[in-house]
Design a protein around this motif. Structure first.
Motif, PDB file in Angstrom:
ATOM      1  N   LEU A  96       1.068  -1.214  -0.008  1.00 42.94           N
ATOM      2  CA  LEU A  96       0.068   0.140  -0.033  1.00 42.94           C
ATOM      3  C   LEU A  96       0.946   1.396  -0.029  1.00 42.94           C
ATOM      4  O   LEU A  96       0.505   2.203  -0.852  1.00 42.94           O
ATOM      5  CB  LEU A  96      -1.025  -0.142   1.142  1.00 42.94           C
ATOM      6  N   GLN A  97       1.625   1.192   0.887  1.00 43.42           N
ATOM      7  CA  GLN A  97       2.561   2.518   1.028  1.00 43.42           C
ATOM      8  C   GLN A  97       3.379   2.625  -0.330  1.00 43.42           C
ATOM      9  O   GLN A  97       3.652   3.756  -0.675  1.00 43.42           O
ATOM     10  CB  GLN A  97       3.807   2.228   2.389  1.00 43.42           C
ATOM     11  N   LEU A  98       3.921   1.592  -0.740  1.00 42.36           N
ATOM     12  CA  LEU A  98       4.931   1.688  -2.171  1.00 42.36           C
ATOM     13  C   LEU A  98       3.835   2.287  -3.218  1.00 42.36           C
ATOM     14  O   LEU A  98       4.154   3.420  -3.852  1.00 42.36           O
ATOM     15  CB  LEU A  98       5.410   0.326  -2.484  1.00 42.36           C
ATOM     16  N   LYS A  99       2.736   1.876  -3.310  1.00 37.85           N
ATOM     17  CA  LYS A  99       1.915   2.169  -4.564  1.00 37.85           C
ATOM     18  C   LYS A  99       1.518   3.760  -4.106  1.00 37.85           C
ATOM     19  O   LYS A  99       1.551   4.605  -5.253  1.00 37.85           O
ATOM     20  CB  LYS A  99       0.596   1.326  -4.660  1.00 37.85           C
ATOM     21  N   LYS A 100       1.241   3.974  -2.845  1.00 40.92           N
ATOM     22  CA  LYS A 100       0.904   5.390  -2.528  1.00 40.92           C
ATOM     23  C   LYS A 100       2.005   6.412  -2.969  1.00 40.92           C
ATOM     24  O   LYS A 100       1.729   7.353  -3.623  1.00 40.92           O
ATOM     25  CB  LYS A 100       0.589   5.569  -1.135  1.00 40.92           C
ATOM     26  N   SER A 101       3.194   6.055  -2.769  1.00 40.39           N
ATOM     27  CA  SER A 101       4.323   6.626  -3.001  1.00 40.39           C
ATOM     28  C   SER A 101       4.583   7.103  -4.602  1.00 40.39           C
ATOM     29  O   SER A 101       4.498   8.193  -4.968  1.00 40.39           O
ATOM     30  CB  SER A 101       5.562   6.129  -2.695  1.00 40.39           C
ATOM     31  N   LEU A 102       4.261   5.935  -5.369  1.00 37.66           N
ATOM     32  CA  LEU A 102       4.138   5.954  -6.890  1.00 37.66           C
ATOM     33  C   LEU A 102       3.288   7.225  -7.407  1.00 37.66           C
ATOM     34  O   LEU A 102       3.383   8.056  -8.075  1.00 37.66           O
ATOM     35  CB  LEU A 102       4.150   4.783  -7.248  1.00 37.66           C
ATOM     36  N   PHE A 103       2.008   7.189  -6.535  1.00 34.95           N
ATOM     37  CA  PHE A 103       1.150   8.200  -7.081  1.00 34.95           C
ATOM     38  C   PHE A 103       1.300   9.476  -6.806  1.00 34.95           C
ATOM     39  O   PHE A 103       0.913  10.435  -7.393  1.00 34.95           O
ATOM     40  CB  PHE A 103      -0.332   7.479  -6.614  1.00 34.95           C
ATOM     41  N   LEU A 104       1.973   9.575  -5.653  1.00 28.72           N
ATOM     42  CA  LEU A 104       2.130  11.025  -4.887  1.00 28.72           C
ATOM     43  C   LEU A 104       3.332  11.713  -5.697  1.00 28.72           C
ATOM     44  O   LEU A 104       3.453  12.813  -5.577  1.00 28.72           O
ATOM     45  CB  LEU A 104       2.496  10.887  -3.490  1.00 28.72           C
ATOM     46  N   LEU A 105       4.305  10.808  -6.226  1.00 27.04           N
ATOM     47  CA  LEU A 105       5.505  11.377  -6.535  1.00 27.04           C
ATOM     48  C   LEU A 105       5.677  12.534  -7.517  1.00 27.04           C
ATOM     49  O   LEU A 105       6.243  13.401  -7.681  1.00 27.04           O
ATOM     50  CB  LEU A 105       6.300  10.119  -7.299  1.00 27.04           C
ATOM     51  N   PRO A 106       4.628  12.461  -8.497  1.00 24.37           N
ATOM     52  CA  PRO A 106       4.638  13.634  -9.666  1.00 24.37           C
ATOM     53  C   PRO A 106       4.541  15.001  -8.811  1.00 24.37           C
ATOM     54  O   PRO A 106       4.917  15.913  -9.469  1.00 24.37           O
ATOM     55  CB  PRO A 106       3.193  13.313 -10.419  1.00 24.37           C
ATOM     56  N   MET A 107       3.798  14.774  -7.804  1.00 25.21           N
ATOM     57  CA  MET A 107       3.667  16.223  -7.125  1.00 25.21           C
ATOM     58  C   MET A 107       4.872  16.934  -6.681  1.00 25.21           C
ATOM     59  O   MET A 107       5.078  18.135  -6.571  1.00 25.21           O
ATOM     60  CB  MET A 107       2.817  15.778  -5.807  1.00 25.21           C
ATOM     61  N   ALA A 108       6.021  15.999  -6.425  1.00 24.58           N
ATOM     62  CA  ALA A 108       7.148  16.491  -6.005  1.00 24.58           C
ATOM     63  C   ALA A 108       8.181  16.765  -7.134  1.00 24.58           C
ATOM     64  O   ALA A 108       9.171  17.352  -7.055  1.00 24.58           O
ATOM     65  CB  ALA A 108       7.817  15.292  -5.076  1.00 24.58           C
ATOM     66  N   ILE A 109       7.878  16.448  -8.509  1.00 24.78           N
ATOM     67  CA  ILE A 109       8.720  16.802  -9.614  1.00 24.78           C
ATOM     68  C   ILE A 109       8.735  18.117 -10.040  1.00 24.78           C
ATOM     69  O   ILE A 109       7.548  18.597 -10.542  1.00 24.78           O
ATOM     70  CB  ILE A 109       8.305  15.687 -10.550  1.00 24.78           C
ATOM     71  N   PRO A 110       9.846  19.022  -9.936  1.00 23.34           N
ATOM     72  CA  PRO A 110       9.816  20.173 -10.320  1.00 23.34           C
ATOM     73  C   PRO A 110       9.314  20.308 -11.801  1.00 23.34           C
ATOM     74  O   PRO A 110       9.606  19.501 -12.864  1.00 23.34           O
ATOM     75  CB  PRO A 110      11.414  20.718 -10.311  1.00 23.34           C
ATOM     76  N   VAL A 111       8.330  20.996 -12.292  1.00 25.81           N
ATOM     77  CA  VAL A 111       8.043  21.225 -13.554  1.00 25.81           C
ATOM     78  C   VAL A 111       9.129  21.360 -14.568  1.00 25.81           C
ATOM     79  O   VAL A 111       9.099  20.847 -15.655  1.00 25.81           O
ATOM     80  CB  VAL A 111       7.035  22.524 -13.908  1.00 25.81           C
ATOM     81  N   ALA A 112      10.070  22.157 -14.124  1.00 28.70           N
ATOM     82  CA  ALA A 112      11.188  22.497 -15.142  1.00 28.70           C
ATOM     83  C   ALA A 112      11.750  21.139 -15.545  1.00 28.70           C
ATOM     84  O   ALA A 112      12.238  20.915 -16.793  1.00 28.70           O
ATOM     85  CB  ALA A 112      12.182  23.482 -14.725  1.00 28.70           C
ATOM     86  N   SER A 113      11.949  20.276 -14.818  1.00 24.64           N
ATOM     87  CA  SER A 113      12.446  18.843 -15.137  1.00 24.64           C
ATOM     88  C   SER A 113      11.815  18.074 -16.113  1.00 24.64           C
ATOM     89  O   SER A 113      12.283  17.164 -16.496  1.00 24.64           O
ATOM     90  CB  SER A 113      13.284  18.201 -13.836  1.00 24.64           C
ATOM     91  N   VAL A 114      10.552  18.371 -16.007  1.00 27.50           N
ATOM     92  CA  VAL A 114       9.760  17.422 -17.144  1.00 27.50           C
ATOM     93  C   VAL A 114       9.227  18.206 -18.290  1.00 27.50           C
ATOM     94  O   VAL A 114       8.807  17.452 -19.267  1.00 27.50           O
ATOM     95  CB  VAL A 114       8.576  16.833 -16.376  1.00 27.50           C
ATOM     96  N   VAL A 115       9.684  19.401 -18.617  1.00 25.03           N
ATOM     97  CA  VAL A 115       9.311  20.349 -19.581  1.00 25.03           C
ATOM     98  C   VAL A 115       9.808  19.330 -20.873  1.00 25.03           C
ATOM     99  O   VAL A 115       9.066  19.374 -21.897  1.00 25.03           O
ATOM    100  CB  VAL A 115       9.875  21.580 -19.701  1.00 25.03           C
ATOM    101  N   LEU A 116      11.227  18.914 -21.085  1.00 25.98           N
ATOM    102  CA  LEU A 116      11.499  18.389 -21.944  1.00 25.98           C
ATOM    103  C   LEU A 116      10.660  17.076 -22.384  1.00 25.98           C
ATOM    104  O   LEU A 116      10.406  16.764 -23.581  1.00 25.98           O
ATOM    105  CB  LEU A 116      12.944  18.133 -21.862  1.00 25.98           C
ATOM    106  N   ILE A 117      10.424  16.233 -21.459  1.00 32.70           N
ATOM    107  CA  ILE A 117       9.593  15.140 -21.637  1.00 32.70           C
ATOM    108  C   ILE A 117       8.259  15.328 -22.113  1.00 32.70           C
ATOM    109  O   ILE A 117       7.913  14.822 -23.144  1.00 32.70           O
ATOM    110  CB  ILE A 117       9.632  14.340 -20.044  1.00 32.70           C
ATOM    111  N   TRP A 118       7.500  16.592 -21.660  1.00 29.58           N
ATOM    112  CA  TRP A 118       6.309  16.863 -22.173  1.00 29.58           C
ATOM    113  C   TRP A 118       6.402  17.434 -23.583  1.00 29.58           C
ATOM    114  O   TRP A 118       5.471  17.055 -24.267  1.00 29.58           O
ATOM    115  CB  TRP A 118       5.655  18.058 -21.257  1.00 29.58           C
TER     116      TRP A 118
END
Lengths: 281, 278
Positions: A96-118
């Motif tokens: 449960l904890q692991l899965k919750k972490s995976l779902f929550l992770l995007p919240m922590a990702i700085p926008v700038a670091s995914v611009v390129l991926i987007w």
């Protein structure tokens, strides 16, 4: 006497913060409210003229319409999807904890670091279309057609799913397990339990989650701006873009009026939220 | 049936983390490999962009180039550190006592103050943009880091979060300390801060993620490029330098990821505390 003493003590702790909040937030905003009724150029009192101007403004109508449409589409999707995920998550305690972490992770990702991926994801020859082509689905020009609206929705859901899941899971774990046990003894199936126990108990959380999701929604501008710039395809042109562009042109009259209108709408939402909290308590 | 749902859940969870995996993989590829994969987007070649989770020839070259040959990168990294560190330190200094004052004492107007604080914390930046600008202009703080940091120090969000945790402490504790002759400051220091520390940490974790990611304010109020934080640097990189961009993305991502992993419990408590009724 005792009361006055207590108020004095509170003031001692609160004063630095309250002073800063007044200086940096409240007074400047009151100033903006005042300005919304005056002309920035001549300083003349204009009544509601500035407000009429923005409501007649094409760009404002487009942006406000898109923003409303954005919330109208993304909030139901996000709230339903996160509820579904939460119910499934809590059914199985394993990982449960692991899965919750995976779902929550995007919240922590700085926008700038995914611009390129987007950019790579939504390029007309990009990853998403590549993926679709594997199923022989015709690709979409995400950034230059009305599909751009979905770029916003996808970004928003991706980033906020975990936030809502955490809130739902907290609500679900607050429901007493004995309720479910009793229902099972009476022969209720899983579906029955969900509709008769889980849902009614979560209704209190629903409103809070909707409002918080709405307020978080304004931050989708970060992705939208970094991927598509000042003037994106018109279906993803939000109020936030408009504010940004008016700011660059220093259209103080329009900005002041729009800040007052948007602020008032949000204030109403917040007051409604507080009322709902008070009712529950 | 149960297996199927479990699989769906894992799939969704994986979709959530894919950008991190992609950035990590991209940062370890050589520039030839990146260009090969991104070819269709870069040069208009036919076909689609594709990606791999494992680079064919893993290399740290992009990192070395970024960290050794790009002095501008360090300036911006340092700006990000200054903004985030300055804001969090200020919020601790101002916000923790304020939360204590709101949570532990009753005084006339307390409810009104509380409502104003909640309203301010929920206002999107765009609503406050003009007022922010006019005030910074008057104080001569436009185009300075202080102009980004100071308003954020007085954000009411951490006050609210910490308030939630202070509020739950039993009053009997304070009463008995008072009977023993402890002053209000001592009680705040010796009882409030230690027992409220989960709330303080929650506020700091949420704050770190917010200010490390800060975009709108620096974009609006900082004209001088030397003052920009990393969040403004990355988008300005051309796709043609994609190799370096992935390394830079990874460097920005790393501290946020560490804070997330170390503080996840606090993060969840913080999120939940924003939604629990008063």
């Amino acid at each position: 006497m005792r009361k006055r003493k207590e108020a004095l003590k509170a003031l001692m702790f609160l004063l630095p913060s309250a002073a800063g909040v007044c200086l940096f937030w409240i007074i400047p905003y009151l100033d903006v409210i005042k300005r919304s009724f005056f002309s920035a150029v001549s300083g003349e009192f204009m009544g509601f003229h500035n407000f009429r101007t923005i409501f007649e403004n094409q760009a404002f109508r487009l942006a406000a319409g898109n923003t409303l449409r954005f919330f109208g589409v993304c909030i139901p999707i996000l709230v339903t999807l996160s509820l579904l995920v939460s119910v499934l998550l809590t059914r199985e305690q394993k990982y449960l904890q692991l899965k919750k972490s995976l779902f929550l992770l995007p919240m922590a990702i700085p926008v700038a670091s995914v611009v390129l991926i987007w950019k790579l994801l939504f390029h007309s020859q990009g990853l998403l279309n590549h993926f679709l082509s594997l199923f022989s689905v015709e690709g979409v020009d995400w950034m230059n057609t009305e599909a751009s609206f979905w770029v916003l929705i996808i970004s928003y859901i991706w980033r906020n799913l975990g936030y809502d899941v955490v809130l739902w899971v907290a609500g679900i774990s607050g429901i007493s397990a004995s309720l479910y046990e009793a229902a099972r003894v009476d022969g209720a199936g899983e579906w029955m339990c969900f509709w008769k126990i889980t849902m009614p108990n979560l209704m209190g959380s629903l409103f809070t989650i909707v409002v918080l999701s709405l307020l978080n929604g304004f931050k989708v501008f970060r992705e939208a701006y970094l991927v598509a710039g000042d003037y994106p395809q018109q279906d993803m042109y939000l109020l936030q873009h408009l504010f940004n562009n008016w700011y660059r042109d220093l259209s103080i009259d329009k900005m002041a009026a729009a800040a007052v209108v948007t602020g008032a709408v949000i204030m109403l939402l917040i007051l409604a939220l507080q009322r709902a909290w008070a009712k529950e308590a | 049936m149960k297996k199927l749902w479990s699989a769906v859940l894992w799939l969704l969870a994986l979709i959530c983390v894919f950008p991190i995996l992609f950035v990590a993989a991209g940062s370890l590829m050589g520039s030839t490999e990146v260009k090969e994969l991104l070819g269709p987007a870069l040069s208009g070649r036919k076909g689609y962009v594709s990606w791999k989770l494992f680079p064919q020839y893993p290399t740290l070259k992009s990192y070395v180039e970024l960290l050794v040959d790009t002095p501008g990168f360090f300036v911006m990294l340092w700006n990000s550190v200054k903004i985030t560190g300055g804001v969090l330190a200020g919020q601790l200094l101002v916000g923790v006592p304020a939360a204590w004052g709101l949570a532990r004492f009753s005084f006339p107007g307390r409810k009104a103050v509380f409502t104003i604080y909640i309203a301010l914390m929920m206002m999107p930046f765009q609503v406050m943009m003009l007022s922010n600008y006019l005030m910074l202009d008057r104080l001569g703080l436009l185009d300075t880091l202080a102009g980004i940091i100071l308003p954020a120090v007085f954000s009411t969000f951490p006050v609210f979060i910490i308030y939630r945790f202070f509020e739950g402490l039993p009053e009997a504790l304070m009463e008995s300390a008072r009977l023993d002759g402890a002053g209000e400051w001592i009680i705040f220091w010796k009882i409030g801060i230690p027992l409220g520390s989960p709330g303080i940490i929650s506020a700091m974790v949420l704050g770190f993620l917010e200010y490390w990611n800060l975009l709108e304010q620096p974009m609006a109020f900082l004209k001088t490029k030397e003052l920009w934080p990393l969040s403004l640097f990355l988008p300005s990189i051309d796709m043609k330098q994609a190799g370096g961009a992935f390394a830079a993305s990874a460097v920005v991502l790393f501290p946020a990821l560490m804070v997330f992993l170390a503080g996840q419990d606090y993060l969840e408590q913080g999120i939940i505390s924003t939604a629990v009724k008063e």
